[in-house]
Design an enzyme around this catalytic site. Structure first.
Site, PDB file in Angstrom:
ATOM      1  N   ASP A   8       0.764  -1.175   0.042  1.00 27.16           N
ATOM      2  CA  ASP A   8       0.065   0.028   0.170  1.00 27.16           C
ATOM      3  C   ASP A   8       1.044   1.365  -0.037  1.00 27.16           C
ATOM      4  O   ASP A   8       1.883   1.414   0.821  1.00 27.16           O
ATOM      5  CB  ASP A   8      -0.976   0.191   1.272  1.00 27.16           C
ATOM      6  CG  ASP A   8      -2.074   1.098   1.009  1.00 27.16           C
ATOM      7  OD1 ASP A   8      -3.346   0.487   1.143  1.00 27.16           O
ATOM      8  OD2 ASP A   8      -1.769   2.113   1.223  1.00 27.16           O
TER       9      ASP A   8
ATOM     10  N   HIS B   7     -11.127  -6.833 -13.137  1.00 30.15           N
ATOM     11  CA  HIS B   7     -11.712  -5.655 -12.581  1.00 30.15           C
ATOM     12  C   HIS B   7     -12.980  -6.111 -12.009  1.00 30.15           C
ATOM     13  O   HIS B   7     -13.947  -6.501 -12.809  1.00 30.15           O
ATOM     14  CB  HIS B   7     -11.765  -4.475 -13.561  1.00 30.15           C
ATOM     15  CG  HIS B   7     -12.433  -3.328 -12.755  1.00 30.15           C
ATOM     16  ND1 HIS B   7     -11.893  -2.258 -11.978  1.00 30.15           N
ATOM     17  CD2 HIS B   7     -13.771  -3.037 -12.911  1.00 30.15           C
ATOM     18  CE1 HIS B   7     -12.755  -1.394 -11.722  1.00 30.15           C
ATOM     19  NE2 HIS B   7     -13.996  -1.847 -12.074  1.00 30.15           N
TER      20      HIS B   7
ATOM     21  N   ASN C 225     -12.951  -3.134   2.694  1.00 27.13           N
ATOM     22  CA  ASN C 225     -13.827  -2.054   2.700  1.00 27.13           C
ATOM     23  C   ASN C 225     -14.712  -2.048   1.614  1.00 27.13           C
ATOM     24  O   ASN C 225     -14.204  -2.002   0.426  1.00 27.13           O
ATOM     25  CB  ASN C 225     -12.966  -0.424   2.758  1.00 27.13           C
ATOM     26  CG  ASN C 225     -12.280  -0.245   4.057  1.00 27.13           C
ATOM     27  OD1 ASN C 225     -12.622  -0.498   5.182  1.00 27.13           O
ATOM     28  ND2 ASN C 225     -11.027   0.053   3.749  1.00 27.13           N
TER      29      ASN C 225
ATOM     30  N   GLY D  89     -15.989   3.331   3.727  1.00 28.78           N
ATOM     31  CA  GLY D  89     -14.798   4.253   3.055  1.00 28.78           C
ATOM     32  C   GLY D  89     -14.077   3.500   1.944  1.00 28.78           C
ATOM     33  O   GLY D  89     -12.750   3.970   1.807  1.00 28.78           O
TER      34      GLY D  89
ATOM     35  N   HIS E 191     -10.443  -5.177  -3.310  1.00 30.64           N
ATOM     36  CA  HIS E 191      -8.945  -5.350  -2.516  1.00 30.64           C
ATOM     37  C   HIS E 191      -9.093  -5.685  -1.142  1.00 30.64           C
ATOM     38  O   HIS E 191      -9.952  -5.155  -0.517  1.00 30.64           O
ATOM     39  CB  HIS E 191      -8.117  -4.048  -2.808  1.00 30.64           C
ATOM     40  CG  HIS E 191      -8.793  -2.719  -2.282  1.00 30.64           C
ATOM     41  ND1 HIS E 191      -9.783  -2.379  -3.040  1.00 30.64           N
ATOM     42  CD2 HIS E 191      -8.594  -1.982  -1.121  1.00 30.64           C
ATOM     43  CE1 HIS E 191     -10.011  -1.035  -2.321  1.00 30.64           C
ATOM     44  NE2 HIS E 191      -9.378  -0.997  -1.279  1.00 30.64           N
TER      45      HIS E 191
HETATM   46  P1  5GP Z   1      -9.916   1.579   0.299  1.00 31.69           P
HETATM   47  O1  5GP Z   1      -9.859   2.922   1.042  1.00 31.69           O
HETATM   48  O2  5GP Z   1     -10.387   1.801  -0.806  1.00 31.69           O
HETATM   49  O3  5GP Z   1     -10.289   0.326   1.239  1.00 31.69           O
HETATM   50  O4  5GP Z   1      -8.376   1.395   0.013  1.00 31.69           O
HETATM   51  C1  5GP Z   1      -7.609   1.891  -1.054  1.00 31.69           C
HETATM   52  C2  5GP Z   1      -6.072   1.889  -0.465  1.00 31.69           C
HETATM   53  O5  5GP Z   1      -5.389   1.908  -1.941  1.00 31.69           O
HETATM   54  C3  5GP Z   1      -5.534   2.963   0.357  1.00 31.69           C
HETATM   55  O6  5GP Z   1      -4.988   2.186   1.350  1.00 31.69           O
HETATM   56  C4  5GP Z   1      -4.437   3.700  -0.645  1.00 31.69           C
HETATM   57  O7  5GP Z   1      -3.453   4.165   0.274  1.00 31.69           O
HETATM   58  C5  5GP Z   1      -4.263   2.443  -1.404  1.00 31.69           C
HETATM   59  N1  5GP Z   1      -3.654   3.441  -2.763  1.00 31.69           N
HETATM   60  C6  5GP Z   1      -4.526   4.401  -3.384  1.00 31.69           C
HETATM   61  N2  5GP Z   1      -3.629   4.765  -4.499  1.00 31.69           N
HETATM   62  C7  5GP Z   1      -2.575   3.943  -4.692  1.00 31.69           C
HETATM   63  C8  5GP Z   1      -1.737   3.733  -5.731  1.00 31.69           C
HETATM   64  O8  5GP Z   1      -1.347   4.385  -6.623  1.00 31.69           O
HETATM   65  N3  5GP Z   1      -0.586   2.777  -5.213  1.00 31.69           N
HETATM   66  C9  5GP Z   1      -0.676   1.766  -4.083  1.00 31.69           C
HETATM   67  N4  5GP Z   1       0.235   0.959  -3.899  1.00 31.69           N
HETATM   68  N5  5GP Z   1      -1.672   2.077  -3.198  1.00 31.69           N
HETATM   69  C10 5GP Z   1      -2.669   2.820  -3.617  1.00 31.69           C
END
Ligand code: 5GP
Length: 114
Positions: A30, A46, A87, A93, A100
């Site tokens: 992350d 996807h 999530n 959120g 993921h």
């Molecule tokens: P969500 O809030 O959708 O459950 O988690 C999305 C996650 O994706 C977040 O923890 C955020 O830090 C991570 N994330 C967002 N954009 C990128 C990216 O471009 N690269 C990586 N490695 N992680 C990302």
């Protein structure tokens, strides 16, 4: 329509620090970790969220869950333990519209929400 961030990571158009992959699943660090180990495990296909999956996605969802202990093993935390979080949707959120699993580890993760 522009592909989501994680589709672009799968395609290598956006760089990521890869941890593990199979034909159907990719795990990468992350970008904004909340624990010493914070890895995202995603289907290469996807799938927007759990609400949008169908019976046709059974195999990929199985692959996704089966990847978790493989990734934990690769990270050296299989035996010490880890927490996984999905999530799903606005109130949880979810920011990236691509299923993921967050894998968190590397320290005692403290109080559980549930
Ligand atoms: P969500 O809030 O959708 O459950 O988690 C999305 C996650 O994706 C977040 O923890 C955020 O830090 C991570 N994330 C967002 N954009 C990128 C990216 O471009 N690269 C990586 N490695 N992680 C990302």
């Amino acid at each position: 329509m522009e592909k989501c961030i994680f589709d672009q990571i799968v395609e290598g158009k956006i760089p990521s620090k890869k941890v593990w992959e199979s034909d159907s699943v990719l795990a990468f660090w992350d970008i904004s970790p909340v624990a010493p180990i914070h890895v995202l495990i995603i289907p290469k296909k996807h799938l927007q969220d759990l609400n949008s999956v169908t019976q046709n996605d059974k195999e990929i969802l199985g692959d996704l869950m089966l990847a978790v202990p493989e990734v934990a093993k690769k990270l050296g935390v299989k035996d010490s333990g880890y927490r996984i979080i999905i999530n799903n949707g606005e109130h949880a959120g979810q920011l990236v519209p691509h299923i993921h699993i967050h894998l968190l580890a590397g320290k005692n993760l403290g109080p559980k929400i549930i």
